[in-house]
Design an enzyme around this catalytic site. Structure first.
Site, PDB file in Angstrom:
ATOM      1  N   CYS A 287       0.820  -1.204   0.000  1.00 29.93           N
ATOM      2  CA  CYS A 287       0.000   0.000   0.000  1.00 29.93           C
ATOM      3  C   CYS A 287       0.856   1.257   0.000  1.00 29.93           C
ATOM      4  CB  CYS A 287      -0.890   0.017   1.239  1.00 29.93           C
ATOM      5  SG  CYS A 287      -1.992  -1.377   1.436  1.00 29.93           S
TER       6      CYS A 287
ATOM      7  N   GLY B 244      -8.660  -3.947  -2.532  1.00 24.80           N
ATOM      8  CA  GLY B 244      -7.372  -3.302  -2.628  1.00 24.80           C
ATOM      9  C   GLY B 244      -6.754  -3.115  -1.263  1.00 24.80           C
ATOM     10  N   CYS B 245      -5.906  -2.127  -1.116  1.00 27.90           N
ATOM     11  CA  CYS B 245      -5.266  -1.861   0.165  1.00 27.90           C
ATOM     12  C   CYS B 245      -6.314  -1.639   1.243  1.00 27.90           C
ATOM     13  CB  CYS B 245      -4.379  -0.630   0.038  1.00 27.90           C
ATOM     14  SG  CYS B 245      -3.607  -0.124   1.585  1.00 27.90           S
ATOM     15  N   PHE B 246      -6.146  -2.307   2.371  1.00 31.37           N
ATOM     16  CA  PHE B 246      -7.183  -2.209   3.401  1.00 31.37           C
ATOM     17  C   PHE B 246      -7.272  -0.836   4.049  1.00 31.37           C
ATOM     18  CE2 PHE B 246      -4.179  -5.251   5.957  1.00 31.37           C
ATOM     19  CZ  PHE B 246      -3.162  -4.316   5.980  1.00 31.37           C
TER      20      PHE B 246
END
Length: 211
Positions: A5, A38-40
């Protein structure tokens, strides 16, 4: 790290005005939902600003406990997805409304194994129903979106079988709140929160719910 990320590259994704669900969810008492998009950091940031959400916890889902850590998951070979587990009050926000927000401002459902600048199966778009009712609502809503033709490409968001959720490391929790000037947050995740506020003002809560 090849995939993480951490890279604030490219331009922010455009939101989509997803329609309200034809078949609303019917749930009672506190519920949980799990989303991968996607990125948390960004998934957590959006849902932490939704009224009725009591907590949003970043973590890993789809693999084993032995390799459920950020460095290993980011390498892309563990079967995990970066996910966020949400606890919510359906008397305030229903599951179908969470789905609508997810498809509108959180993730692009036409991207396979990637979102934004992040690449790899750990960044896939996926929904993890925690009940048969959620699975029914999610399948019906995806079918509705496919018929609506909102995207030029087919929807590849998957419904995945519920497995063990492993919370991410402490420094990932409430990341957008703690790191508002981080380059990735500024470029990718802050716009998603602004889109939530603009598109769903009745669902938006200014306060970021922690934990």
């Amino acid at each position: 790290m090849l995939a993480s990320c951490m890279t604030p590259a490219m331009a922010a994704e455009e939101p989509v005005h997803a329609p309200a669900a034809i078949a609303p969810a019917s749930e009672h008492g506190m519920q949980t939902a799990i989303f991968a998009g996607g990125c948390f950091w960004g998934v957590e940031a959006v849902f932490s600003h939704v009224k009725g959400v009591k907590s949003a916890i970043s973590g890993y889902h789809g693999g084993t406990k032995a390799n459920a850590d950020y460095r290993t998951v980011s390498a892309g070979g563990t079967r995990h997805a970066e996910v966020v587990k949400i606890t919510y009050d359906p008397s305030v926000v229903r599951y179908d409304e969470l789905l609508r927000i997810y498809f509108s401002v959180v993730a692009d459902p036409t991207l396979l194994n990637r979102q934004g600048p992040d690449r790899g199966p750990q960044y896939r778009s996926a929904i993890v129903p925690t009940s048969r009712h959620q699975a029914k609502i999610a399948r019906g809503y995806i079918a509705q979106l496919e018929k609506a033709g909102l995207w030029d490409r087919p929807i590849v968001t998957r419904l995945e079988r519920l497995q063990t959720f492993y919370p991410a490391e402490t420094y990932h929790q409430d990341f957008a709140l703690k790191n508002p000037r981080h380059g990735y947050i500024v470029r990718w995740d802050a716009p998603k929160v602004r889109n939530l506020q603009a598109m769903y003002p009745d669902d938006y809560r200014a306060r970021f719910v922690t934990g």
